[in-house]
Design a protein around this motif. Sequence first.
Motif, PDB file in Angstrom:
ATOM      1  N   LEU A  33       0.827  -1.198   0.000  1.00  0.00           N
ATOM      2  CA  LEU A  33       0.000   0.000   0.000  1.00  0.00           C
ATOM      3  C   LEU A  33       0.865   1.253   0.000  1.00  0.00           C
ATOM      4  O   LEU A  33       0.579   2.216  -0.724  1.00  0.00           O
ATOM      5  CB  LEU A  33      -0.934  -0.002   1.203  1.00  0.00           C
ATOM      6  CG  LEU A  33      -1.843   1.204   1.333  1.00  0.00           C
ATOM      7  CD1 LEU A  33      -2.843   1.235   0.188  1.00  0.00           C
ATOM      8  CD2 LEU A  33      -2.554   1.188   2.664  1.00  0.00           C
ATOM      9  N   LEU A  34       1.923   1.266   0.791  1.00  0.00           N
ATOM     10  CA  LEU A  34       2.820   2.417   0.836  1.00  0.00           C
ATOM     11  C   LEU A  34       3.401   2.708  -0.545  1.00  0.00           C
ATOM     12  O   LEU A  34       3.412   3.850  -1.000  1.00  0.00           O
ATOM     13  CB  LEU A  34       3.948   2.180   1.840  1.00  0.00           C
ATOM     14  CG  LEU A  34       5.049   3.231   1.845  1.00  0.00           C
ATOM     15  CD1 LEU A  34       4.547   4.511   2.472  1.00  0.00           C
ATOM     16  CD2 LEU A  34       6.275   2.718   2.559  1.00  0.00           C
ATOM     17  N   TRP A  35       3.876   1.670  -1.232  1.00  0.00           N
ATOM     18  CA  TRP A  35       4.460   1.866  -2.556  1.00  0.00           C
ATOM     19  C   TRP A  35       3.413   2.304  -3.572  1.00  0.00           C
ATOM     20  O   TRP A  35       3.687   3.125  -4.442  1.00  0.00           O
ATOM     21  CB  TRP A  35       5.163   0.595  -3.026  1.00  0.00           C
ATOM     22  CG  TRP A  35       6.472   0.420  -2.329  1.00  0.00           C
ATOM     23  CD1 TRP A  35       6.767  -0.498  -1.375  1.00  0.00           C
ATOM     24  CD2 TRP A  35       7.642   1.214  -2.498  1.00  0.00           C
ATOM     25  NE1 TRP A  35       8.055  -0.331  -0.942  1.00  0.00           N
ATOM     26  CE2 TRP A  35       8.628   0.712  -1.615  1.00  0.00           C
ATOM     27  CE3 TRP A  35       7.964   2.294  -3.304  1.00  0.00           C
ATOM     28  CZ2 TRP A  35       9.899   1.266  -1.533  1.00  0.00           C
ATOM     29  CZ3 TRP A  35       9.233   2.832  -3.207  1.00  0.00           C
ATOM     30  CH2 TRP A  35      10.177   2.318  -2.337  1.00  0.00           C
ATOM     31  N   GLN A  36       2.202   1.764  -3.458  1.00  0.00           N
ATOM     32  CA  GLN A  36       1.140   2.141  -4.391  1.00  0.00           C
ATOM     33  C   GLN A  36       0.769   3.613  -4.222  1.00  0.00           C
ATOM     34  O   GLN A  36       0.696   4.360  -5.199  1.00  0.00           O
ATOM     35  CB  GLN A  36      -0.089   1.271  -4.172  1.00  0.00           C
ATOM     36  CG  GLN A  36      -1.250   1.678  -5.046  1.00  0.00           C
ATOM     37  CD  GLN A  36      -2.540   0.993  -4.638  1.00  0.00           C
ATOM     38  OE1 GLN A  36      -2.564   0.175  -3.738  1.00  0.00           O
ATOM     39  NE2 GLN A  36      -3.606   1.351  -5.303  1.00  0.00           N
ATOM     40  N   VAL A  37       0.554   4.034  -3.000  1.00  0.00           N
ATOM     41  CA  VAL A  37       0.141   5.411  -2.741  1.00  0.00           C
ATOM     42  C   VAL A  37       1.285   6.382  -3.050  1.00  0.00           C
ATOM     43  O   VAL A  37       1.067   7.444  -3.632  1.00  0.00           O
ATOM     44  CB  VAL A  37      -0.351   5.549  -1.285  1.00  0.00           C
ATOM     45  CG1 VAL A  37      -0.601   6.989  -0.922  1.00  0.00           C
ATOM     46  CG2 VAL A  37      -1.622   4.739  -1.092  1.00  0.00           C
ATOM     47  N   SER A  38       2.505   6.013  -2.704  1.00  0.00           N
ATOM     48  CA  SER A  38       3.661   6.877  -2.983  1.00  0.00           C
ATOM     49  C   SER A  38       3.877   7.038  -4.479  1.00  0.00           C
ATOM     50  O   SER A  38       4.133   8.145  -4.962  1.00  0.00           O
ATOM     51  CB  SER A  38       4.922   6.305  -2.343  1.00  0.00           C
ATOM     52  OG  SER A  38       4.768   6.218  -0.961  1.00  0.00           O
ATOM     53  N   GLY A  39       3.776   5.941  -5.215  1.00  0.00           N
ATOM     54  CA  GLY A  39       3.948   6.022  -6.673  1.00  0.00           C
ATOM     55  C   GLY A  39       2.868   6.859  -7.331  1.00  0.00           C
ATOM     56  O   GLY A  39       3.157   7.677  -8.209  1.00  0.00           O
ATOM     57  N   GLY A  40       1.635   6.689  -6.898  1.00  0.00           N
ATOM     58  CA  GLY A  40       0.545   7.488  -7.454  1.00  0.00           C
ATOM     59  C   GLY A  40       0.698   8.960  -7.130  1.00  0.00           C
ATOM     60  O   GLY A  40       0.467   9.827  -7.982  1.00  0.00           O
ATOM     61  N   GLY A  41       1.108   9.261  -5.898  1.00  0.00           N
ATOM     62  CA  GLY A  41       1.324  10.656  -5.518  1.00  0.00           C
ATOM     63  C   GLY A  41       2.463  11.290  -6.289  1.00  0.00           C
ATOM     64  O   GLY A  41       2.377  12.448  -6.719  1.00  0.00           O
ATOM     65  N   LEU A  71     -10.334   7.634   2.710  1.00  0.00           N
ATOM     66  CA  LEU A  71     -11.566   6.886   2.452  1.00  0.00           C
ATOM     67  C   LEU A  71     -11.660   6.356   1.024  1.00  0.00           C
ATOM     68  O   LEU A  71     -12.312   5.351   0.779  1.00  0.00           O
ATOM     69  CB  LEU A  71     -12.787   7.759   2.758  1.00  0.00           C
ATOM     70  CG  LEU A  71     -12.929   8.192   4.214  1.00  0.00           C
ATOM     71  CD1 LEU A  71     -14.124   9.109   4.369  1.00  0.00           C
ATOM     72  CD2 LEU A  71     -13.035   6.994   5.127  1.00  0.00           C
ATOM     73  N   GLY A  72     -11.012   7.021   0.085  1.00  0.00           N
ATOM     74  CA  GLY A  72     -11.134   6.617  -1.310  1.00  0.00           C
ATOM     75  C   GLY A  72     -10.060   5.680  -1.806  1.00  0.00           C
ATOM     76  O   GLY A  72     -10.272   4.917  -2.745  1.00  0.00           O
ATOM     77  N   VAL A  73      -8.887   5.714  -1.174  1.00  0.00           N
ATOM     78  CA  VAL A  73      -7.769   4.909  -1.671  1.00  0.00           C
ATOM     79  C   VAL A  73      -7.144   4.062  -0.566  1.00  0.00           C
ATOM     80  O   VAL A  73      -7.148   2.834  -0.625  1.00  0.00           O
ATOM     81  CB  VAL A  73      -6.682   5.812  -2.317  1.00  0.00           C
ATOM     82  CG1 VAL A  73      -5.504   4.985  -2.783  1.00  0.00           C
ATOM     83  CG2 VAL A  73      -7.247   6.607  -3.467  1.00  0.00           C
ATOM     84  N   SER A  74      -6.614   4.719   0.433  1.00  0.00           N
ATOM     85  CA  SER A  74      -5.786   4.024   1.422  1.00  0.00           C
ATOM     86  C   SER A  74      -6.546   2.977   2.224  1.00  0.00           C
ATOM     87  O   SER A  74      -6.099   1.832   2.325  1.00  0.00           O
ATOM     88  CB  SER A  74      -5.149   5.034   2.381  1.00  0.00           C
ATOM     89  OG  SER A  74      -4.298   5.889   1.668  1.00  0.00           O
TER      90      SER A  74
END
Length: 84
Positions: A33-41, A71-74
């Motif tokens: 999850l950390l890598w997914q959210v960091s990459g998207g950001g 609420l929408g992603v994480s």
Amino acid sequence: MKPLLLMMITGLLTGGVLAAGKLAGQVPPLTLLLWQVSGGGLMLWMVLLVSGRFPRWDRRHLNYYLLGGLLGVSLPFALAFLVL
């Protein structure tokens, strides 16, 4: 036609992320999850830098960004990765 295509691509990418999360069984779920959210950001910031359009940074907008991200992603992806 374009909205339907974009919706189908979004569904395929979301399903692909969950399938990739299941295949990466030795990696802790919250690390994925950390890598997914960091990459998207990071990708979003690159698009903003190129376009020159930046979001507002007042308190009301920051609260919206935080709640929308949680609420929408994480939170949904964290739960999905933990259940896999």
